[in-house]
Enzyme design. Structure first.
Site, PDB file in Angstrom:
ATOM      1  N   VAL A 247       0.853  -1.181   0.000  1.00  0.00           N
ATOM      2  CA  VAL A 247       0.000   0.000   0.000  1.00  0.00           C
ATOM      3  C   VAL A 247       0.891   1.234   0.000  1.00  0.00           C
ATOM      4  CG1 VAL A 247      -1.643   1.366   1.342  1.00  0.00           C
ATOM      5  CG2 VAL A 247      -1.948  -1.100   1.155  1.00  0.00           C
TER       6      VAL A 247
ATOM      7  N   ALA B 262       4.236   4.065   3.337  1.00  0.00           N
ATOM      8  CA  ALA B 262       3.823   2.823   2.661  1.00  0.00           C
ATOM      9  C   ALA B 262       3.852   1.690   3.682  1.00  0.00           C
ATOM     10  CB  ALA B 262       4.775   2.508   1.518  1.00  0.00           C
ATOM     11  N   LYS B 263       3.265   0.580   3.358  1.00  0.00           N
ATOM     12  CA  LYS B 263       3.373  -0.640   4.166  1.00  0.00           C
ATOM     13  C   LYS B 263       2.899  -1.793   3.315  1.00  0.00           C
ATOM     14  CE  LYS B 263       4.387  -1.309   8.641  1.00  0.00           C
ATOM     15  NZ  LYS B 263       5.249  -0.430   9.429  1.00  0.00           N
ATOM     16  N   GLY B 264       3.269  -2.991   3.703  1.00  0.00           N
ATOM     17  CA  GLY B 264       2.798  -4.137   2.951  1.00  0.00           C
ATOM     18  C   GLY B 264       3.298  -5.417   3.562  1.00  0.00           C
TER      19      GLY B 264
ATOM     20  N   ASP C 192       9.926  -5.466   9.077  1.00  0.00           N
ATOM     21  CA  ASP C 192       8.821  -5.243  10.008  1.00  0.00           C
ATOM     22  C   ASP C 192       8.568  -6.602  10.650  1.00  0.00           C
ATOM     23  OD1 ASP C 192       6.615  -2.758  10.068  1.00  0.00           O
ATOM     24  OD2 ASP C 192       5.779  -4.634  10.755  1.00  0.00           O
TER      25      ASP C 192
END
Ligand code: NAD
Length: 426
Positions: A71, A116-118, A157
């Site tokens: 994202v 962002a992250k995913g 993460d």
């Protein structure tokens, strides 16, 4: 599209999703500032959501297929930046919320990055090393067009680590035909990772604790501290604060807490990485986890999990201040209660932002093909944390608002200014 007007209130103090929390915090900050509806709507929605399928061949010859996400929430201030998670609960919604958090965190630190992250919806413990490598390389191939050192820079993460980042860098570089270390941060130093990256989130938690103690006129040499969670964040924060003269009276892991009212030696207690879940094994005196949260200390540092401080657990808190080491350790309702009890909460987006800040240094080193010494990283981190602290302190005082809200107003003002000056294309 989600707008500022159609969010549902949390109501009860269940565990709010990261997206609910991120939107509530945005709303509260917007109420302090005169933010246009257009900018609120832009910030309430991610720019892009990539959903991919990640097939792998298992060691026994069978096949498994996983869902992967990236994202990209906002890039108005610079390339997207944020972690990659391997966890069964990774989802589109979770990634959107966590990506928003990264936007606020980079803005409050004034880093030239967006959020962002995913990740992949998988339990990494069910995979062998070979399977994890294959999953990582295939996921990288699937998101290859969307990432890059000037586009979107992933980092470790939950469930991923420096080895995962090395595989992403290698897979990306092989497909691009050149070595591109700046595509990810949190790599091993031997391929362009930064000194000081691993300990950086705990380091910044210690700096913000030190500044907050000073702000409230508590000499650090007289301060008592309890730390929930003894992983990377908790152990690094505890050890630095101990070095600076504070008394660490309790630290915990999932099994319980080591407690000594005259002060523990945090170097004698193995961190999660040094020896997982060994806190109670080496402790002379052990107390249950919920008692740690209720100790009468100057500072409580929740550095374990999200939603650790809830409407139920917050009533017994006697600490004079809370410094958030984990991401989102305080629910919205608990936060309001702490406000009523006049207990300052120094928020995660400021306190643990040392991680993304040293990631920024890593990226700078990579794109400039230079490496910095640990001394330089430490000096730059100290300076950048103090600058962010000053901006948040000024907002806290000038607007007479709680620390979390102050941090969000600083972030939102910067994001709004960038949106306004860039305008809308075409
Ligand atoms: P970690 O896996 O290294 O350690 C987590 C620790 O918390 C372990 O000691 C574990 O036993 C303990 N723990 C888990 N549940 C607990 C509970 N209910 N009560 C007490 N202890 C409990 O994790 P970490 O990297 O230190 O991260 C901790 C938090 O900080 C997470 O919320 C993470 O998202 C956040 N964070 C981490 C980084 C980073 O780069 N490491 C950066 C920013 C934020």
């Amino acid at each position: 599209m989600t707008s500022a007007d159609d969010r549902t209130a949390e109501g009860e103090d269940g565990a709010p999703s990261p997206q609910e929390t991120a939107l509530q915090q945005l709303d509260r900050a917007a109420a302090e500032l005169d933010v246009s509806e257009y900018i609120m709507e832009r910030l309430s929605n991610p720019h892009k959501v990539h959903e991919v399928t990640v097939p792998i061949e298992r060691d026994d010859g069978s096949h498994s297929i996983y869902k992967g996400y990236r994202v990209q929430h906002n890039a108005v201030r610079g390339p997207y930046k944020g972690g990659i998670r391997y966890h069964p609960e990774v989802s589109r919604e979770e990634s959107i919320g966590l990506a928003m958090w990264m936007t606020w965190k980079c803005a409050v630190m004034d880093l030239p990055f967006g959020g962002a992250k995913g990740g992949v919806a998988v339990d990494p413990k069910t995979l062998s090393d070979r399977e994890r490598e294959q999953l990582t390389r295939r996921f990288t191939a699937e998101i290859r067009d969307y990432i890059g050192p000037t586009k979107d820079i992933p980092a470790p993460d939950m469930g991923t680590d420096s080895q995962t980042m090395a595989w992403i860098m290698d897979a990306y570089s092989m497909q691009q035909g050149e070595t591109i270390p700046g595509v990810v941060t949190g790599k091993p130093p031997v391929i362009g990772g930064s000194e000081g990256r691993e300990g950086a989130p705990g380091h910044s938690v210690a700096i913000i604790t030190r500044e907050a103690l000073h702000y409230y006129d508590v000499p650090i040499g007289d301060a008592t501290v309890a730390v929930q969670g003894y992983g990377s964040v908790g152990s690094n924060a505890a050890r630095l604060l101990h070095d600076w003269g504070a008394s660490i009276v309790a630290v915990s892991d999932v099994n319980g807490a080591a407690y000594d009212e005259s002060g523990l030696d945090p170097y004698e207690i193995p961190s999660h990485e040094e020896e997982p879940e060994a806190v109670t094994r080496v402790a002379d005196s052990v107390i249950p986890n919920d008692e740690l949260l209720e100790l009468d200390v100057d500072v409580l540092i929740p550095a374990a999990v999200s939603n650790a401080l809830t409407a139920e657990t917050v009533d017994g808190i006697q600490a004079d201040m809370i410094v958030e080491g984990a991401n989102g350790p305080t629910t919205h309702v608990a936060d309001r209660k702490l406000e009523e009890q006049d207990i300052p909460v120094l928020p995660d987006i400021l306190a643990n932002a040392g991680g993304v800040t040293v990631s920024y240094y890593e990226w700078l080193q990579d794109i400039n093909r230079r490496s910095w010494s640990l001394e330089r990283v430490t000096e730059e981190l100290e300076a950048d944390m103090l600058e962010a602290w000053e901006a948040v302190r000024a907002a806290h005082e000038e607007r007479d608002i709680p620390w979390r809200l102050a941090a969000y107003t600083v972030a939102l003002e910067r994001l709004e200014a960038a949106h306004e000056v860039r305008g809308l294309w075409p």
